[in-house]
Structure formats: structure tokens, C-alpha cells
Scaffold this active site. Structure first.
Site, mmCIF file in Angstrom:
data_model
loop_
_atom_site.group_PDB
_atom_site.id
_atom_site.type_symbol
_atom_site.label_atom_id
_atom_site.label_comp_id
_atom_site.label_asym_id
_atom_site.label_seq_id
_atom_site.Cartn_x
_atom_site.Cartn_y
_atom_site.Cartn_z
ATOM 1 N N GLU A 178 1.807 -12.897 -7.728
ATOM 2 C CA GLU A 178 1.005 -11.802 -8.281
ATOM 3 C C GLU A 178 1.710 -11.231 -9.500
ATOM 4 O O GLU A 178 2.939 -11.085 -9.495
ATOM 5 C CB GLU A 178 0.821 -10.626 -7.292
ATOM 6 C CG GLU A 178 -0.067 -10.909 -6.118
ATOM 7 C CD GLU A 178 -0.209 -9.709 -5.175
ATOM 8 O OE1 GLU A 178 -0.018 -8.547 -5.602
ATOM 9 O OE2 GLU A 178 -0.506 -9.956 -3.993
ATOM 10 N N GLU A 219 4.163 -9.437 1.145
ATOM 11 C CA GLU A 219 4.866 -8.166 0.920
ATOM 12 C C GLU A 219 5.202 -7.404 2.202
ATOM 13 O O GLU A 219 4.511 -6.449 2.581
ATOM 14 C CB GLU A 219 4.037 -7.279 -0.012
ATOM 15 C CG GLU A 219 3.753 -7.922 -1.351
ATOM 16 C CD GLU A 219 3.121 -6.955 -2.347
ATOM 17 O OE1 GLU A 219 2.723 -5.851 -1.952
ATOM 18 O OE2 GLU A 219 3.060 -7.305 -3.543
HETATM 19 C C1 GBH Z 1 0.356 -5.630 -4.454
HETATM 20 O O1 GBH Z 1 1.035 -4.523 -3.960
HETATM 21 C C2 GBH Z 1 -0.561 -6.148 -3.377
HETATM 22 O O2 GBH Z 1 -0.162 -7.392 -2.860
HETATM 23 C C3 GBH Z 1 -2.005 -6.192 -3.759
HETATM 24 O O3 GBH Z 1 -2.768 -6.273 -2.613
HETATM 25 C C4 GBH Z 1 -2.330 -4.988 -4.607
HETATM 26 O O4 GBH Z 1 -3.687 -4.872 -4.880
HETATM 27 C C5 GBH Z 1 -1.557 -5.120 -5.889
HETATM 28 O O5 GBH Z 1 -0.191 -5.276 -5.660
HETATM 29 C C6 GBH Z 1 -1.741 -3.955 -6.848
HETATM 30 O O6 GBH Z 1 -1.261 -2.777 -6.260
HETATM 31 O O7 GBH Z 1 1.169 5.086 -5.388
HETATM 32 O O8 GBH Z 1 3.384 5.489 -6.239
HETATM 33 O O9 GBH Z 1 2.955 5.640 -3.878
HETATM 34 C C7 GBH Z 1 2.011 -3.992 -4.779
HETATM 35 C C8 GBH Z 1 2.878 -3.028 -3.976
HETATM 36 C C9 GBH Z 1 2.784 -0.935 -2.833
HETATM 37 C C10 GBH Z 1 2.653 -0.993 -5.169
HETATM 38 C C11 GBH Z 1 2.260 0.489 -2.836
HETATM 39 C C12 GBH Z 1 2.124 0.417 -5.181
HETATM 40 C C13 GBH Z 1 2.148 2.541 -4.072
HETATM 41 C C14 GBH Z 1 3.022 3.315 -4.993
HETATM 42 N N1 GBH Z 1 2.301 -1.688 -3.974
HETATM 43 N N2 GBH Z 1 2.635 1.149 -4.063
HETATM 44 S S1 GBH Z 1 2.594 5.005 -5.129
#
Ligand code: GBH
Length: 452
Positions: free
Chosen positions: A358, A170
Site C-alpha cells: 500500500e 497491519e
Molecule cells: C492503511 O492503514 C490500511 O491498510 C487501509 O485499510 C487504509 O484505508 C489505509 O491505510 C489509509 O488509511 O487519525 O491520527 O488517529 C494505515 C494505518 C492506522 C493510519 C490508523 C491512520 C489513524 C491515525 N492507519 N491511523 S489518527
């Protein structure tokens, strides 16, 4: 198996691979054990105010010590595969130079334990835990080179036993979220030109690593990446909106997957960024567009688009406020995204093999009076996503496998331990793992090779 053909049963093809996914900083703990050096996430999580209640990955699931137990959980599920990542600073405590043999031995032992249990490891080289010692982090082009050296070293070491490698996880999360939004390590909010350079160093690191892995591993080694390509769902399935979703997929992923697949930055992206566009050196795109054996996509939630007359040819549709959400508010429930994620990228870029690296959700899991965790919302989420993935498989899209995020509750980055994504519940005081109802459901799904 053994049952009569049933046309309404969502049967997956023979040989489809089922797995679970995790990442080093989220599960390992042992932050200072065995000679590991600090990563940017150690620094960030120890900085007051950056994570939920100051949570850190110091201990996490203690998988550094409990990995055999975690392999037993996998074995019990019946998965064929496990997607894990390695902590770069456990292997090179300073990011480059001196090797930490204890760290190499740790991963070698994990791999042996998996293989002993007939579980095929799919290893991500980098899931955001950049060695803190690397000056300038991803702002420094040298970090891309250091990453390739690390990739060369460890894939050569383990390449006799590990046949599936992913470079990065990512891009947007360790570039934009770390250097533009500041929500992830290292918590910076840089101006656009610098952010674009960080993004470029991210995809360059991937490309140089692909070349390094190819040069250091036996033929037959499969190389890919895990990318959270932003997913665009056409508002309704008509030709014009389907085309709009494709256009959105290209532009929405312009600095990352689109650049990898097309070997250059899109004109529309370069125009939009203007003077802030990334500086590209000769040879960069040769590396960045290195052919891949597979592409992995991480899919949680989409955007909806419709065709329009604008230059980009589509408009994003805001979600109705009544759109259902899962326990993490960013996961808006729209399971058709798993179908469209596959269709958009394969139709655009003719990808030979694709994995869902994922997919999963958090849930407000509680242990009930019977001692169970009945996470029926997670099962609903997974079942519906897998139903839509089945459509993609049935239409002939080359989906080879599916990795559920996640094997167990873990350190959910800025959300700390407040969001649980596991199909095994973890008591973070005792490290006791308890299968949730979803683990039982997934086990049955795997055994039947069908969504039920
Ligand atoms: C993935 O990220 C990751 O690869 C993994 O490590 C993680 O544990 C999993 O998904 C679950 O999150 O709170 O509204 O600001 C997914 C991408 C990027 C999605 C950060 C959530 C924060 C959104 N993530 N994002 S917010």
C-alpha cells in the site's frame, strides 16, 4: 518502450508489477447479502459515536455486486496485479464451522474475472474484519487457530488459480488500535498485559496461517503478509544516523515484524514490558517465524530519527509544525520514507522479495465545473514516493511490485466516507465511479514503466 535510453528518466525494470489495493470491508458492502455473517467492524460501525457521522460499510462501494465494473477499472489502468482481501465472515459466517458456499463462490467469481482480464490476484486473508461470532475476538487464543483453519480452507479452494497470498494486514491496527486505543473495532482500551497478549495472538495467527497455506496449496504458491512496519528515516544520510534508523526499525516494530523475522521477542522489548510481556507457548515462534516468500509493506508516512547515547541508541525527532501534511492529518509528507522503508527492512532481515502493498493518500477531491477531479496533490505525493522507490530499485533492493492505495474511494474506517483515497471518485449515492486525474497519471506511469 521504444524511446531512446535516457539516464535521467526514472525507468523501472522490466517485469516490475504495478497494481492497486483494496480491502473487503472498505469496498464490498453487501453486508447481509449471500449469507455473510457480521464482523467486528459491522458491530463497531453500528455503535453510535465510533465512526465519522455513524458511517458504516453496509453498502460502501457495493463491490459485492459491482465487482465486474471494478475489474474493468483495473483493466483500463493497465495494472498487472490487484491486491484485494476476503471477508472471513462471508466464508465462515460464524468464524469457523459451517461454510457459506455463496461466499466462496463470490470470491471464486472475482478471481475468475481478474484472471480473464490478465490481472494477477494477490489476496489478503484478513484485513481487520474479524467474525463477530468468535468469542473474545483477538483476546482469545482460539481465534488464531480459527484463522489458520479458514486460511487452510480457502487457499485450498482457490489455490489452483491464486498463487499469491497475504495472511494479515497491519498487526498494529487490529491489535493496538482495536484493543488499546479503542479507535478501531472492537473499540476496547485494555491494560498493557492484555494488549500484549492480543498482539501475540495476531502474530501467532499469521504464523499458523503460513503453515496452513503451505500444507494446502501447490508448490510454487507464494506466501507473505502486508505489514505497516513503522518507517524511520535518518535525519541526514550519515553512517551514525543510518544505523540509528535501523535500530529504531527493530525496536519500533518489536512486537510484530521484528518478532516474525527474528523468531523471538527482542530483549529490549521484553525488558521494557516487564511483567506485562506476552505469554508465549512452546512452538509459537516456530510458527511465527515460518519462512516467507515475500514481505509486503504498507507505507504512508515516517518518523525521523537521529543517533544518540541512550540505551536504544536513537531519538525520534518531532516534526516541525510547518511539515506539509496531506488531507489526512496523520500523513505528513516525507516521500523519502518509501526508500528508507525498503532499505531498513531488507538490510536488517535479508528479505528475498518485497512488495509495497500500500501507498497513497487522501485528497480533498471535488468534481470541478468541467466534471473532472484534478487531484494534483495526490499526483505530487505519488510521483515523489515513486521517485524514492526508484532509488531503492536502482540500488538493487528486491522490490517486485507496487500497489497503490486505493483503486477507488471507500469506507476509510473510523473516518467513514469523509476521507477519499481512491484514484477513482465514487459518488456514494449512485455508485458512479469517475477516474480522477491521478488515474490517468497512474495509467501513463504503468504504460511507460517509469515515473514521469
Ligand atoms: C492503511 O492503514 C490500511 O491498510 C487501509 O485499510 C487504509 O484505508 C489505509 O491505510 C489509509 O488509511 O487519525 O491520527 O488517529 C494505515 C494505518 C492506522 C493510519 C490508523 C491512520 C489513524 C491515525 N492507519 N491511523 S489518527
Amino acid at each position: 518502450s521504444g524511446s531512446a535510453p535516457n539516464p535521467t528518466r526514472l525507468q523501472y525494470p522490466e517485469g516490475f508489477l504495478w497494481g492497486c489495493a483494496t480491502a473487503s470491508y472498505q469496498i464490498e458492502g453487501g453486508a447481509k447479502d449471500g449469507g455473510r455473517g457480521p464482523s467486528l467492524w459491522d458491530v463497531f460501525s453500528h455503535t453510535p459515536g465510533k465512526t465519522h457521522e455513524g458511517d458504516t460499510g453496509d453498502v460502501a462501494d457495493d463491490s459485492y455486486h459491482l465487482y465486474k465494473e471494478d475489474v474493468r477499472l483495473l483493466k483500463n489502468l493497465g495494472v498487472q496485479t490487484y491486491r484485494m482481501s476476503m471477508s472471513w465472515s462471508r466464508i465462515f459466517p460464524e468464524g469457523k464451522g459451517k461454510v457459506n458456499q455463496t461466499g466462496v463462490d463470490y470470491y471464486s467469481n472475482v478471481v475468475d474475472e481478474l484472471l480473464k482480464n490478465n490481472i494477477t490476484p494477490y489476496i489478503t486473508l484478513f484485513h481487520w474484519d474479524t467474525p463477530a461470532a468468535l468469542a473474545g475476538g483477538w483476546q482469545n487464543r482460539d481465534t488464531s487457530k480459527a484463522f489458520a483453519d479458514y486460511a487452510a480452507f480457502i487457499t485450498k479452494k482457490l489455490g489452483d488459480r491464486v498463487k499469491h497470498w497475504m495472511t494479515t494486514n497491519e498487526f498494529v491496527c487490529f491489535t493496538d488500535l482495536g484493543y488499546k486505543i479503542g479507535q478501531f473495532a472492537p473499540g476496547l482500551k485494555l491494560p498493557d498485559a492484555q494488549v500484549n497478549q492480543v498482539r501475540h495472538h495476531g502474530i501467532l495467527a499469521h504464523g499458523l496461517a503460513v503453515q496452513a497455506i503451505r500444507a494446502n496449496t501447490p508448490s510454487g504458491t507464494q506466501v507473505g503478509l502486508a505489514e505497516n512496519a513503522t518507517v524511520y528515516v535518518p535525519i541526514i544520510e550519515t553512517k551514525e544516523h543510518v544505523e540509528a534508523a535501523q535500530k529504531a526499525t527493530r525496536l519500533g516494530n518489536a512486537p510484530f515484524l521484528t518478532a516474525l523475522m527474528e523468531g523471538k521477542y527482542m530483549n529490549l522489548y521484553l525488558e521494557r514490558e516487564g511483567a506485562n510481556a506476552p505469554k508465549v507457548e512452546e512452538g509459537d515462534f516456530k510458527a511465527i517465524s515460518s519462512p516467507l516468500d515475500f514481505v509486503g509493506i504498507n507505507v504512508y508516512t515516517p518518523f525521523f530519527v537521529r543517533a544518540d547515547d541512550s540505551k536504544q541508541g536513537y531519538a525520534e525527532i518531532p516534526y516541525p509544525t510547518s511539515q506539509p501534511k496531506m488531507a489526512s492529518p496523520w500523513i505528513l509528507l516525507a516521500p523519502e520514507c518509501l526508500y528508507w522503508a525498503v532499505r531498513n527492512v531488507v538490510d536488517l532481515w535479508k528479505i528475498p522479495a518485497l512488495y509495497i502493498t500500500e501507498n497513497g493518500t487522501s485528497s480533498d477531491d471535488v468534481i470541478n465545473s468541467a466534471g473532472r477531479i484534478d487531484d494534483i496533490d495526490r499526483i505530487m505525493y505519488l510521483r515523489n514516493h515513486l521517485s524514492h522507490l526508484h532509488r531503492a530499485v536502482s540500488e538493487g533492493y528486491p522490490v517486485k511490485g507496487y500497489f497503490l492505495w486505493s483503486l477507488l474511494d471507500n469506507f476509510e474506517w473510523a473516518d467513514g466516507y469523509s476521507k477519499r483515497f481512491g484514484i477513482h471518485y465514487v459518488d456514494f449515492k449512485t455508485q458512479k465511479r469517475t477516474p480522477k486525474l491521478s488515474a490517468e497519471w497512474y495509467k501513463n506511469t504503468i504504460a511507460q514503466n517509469a515515473v514521469l
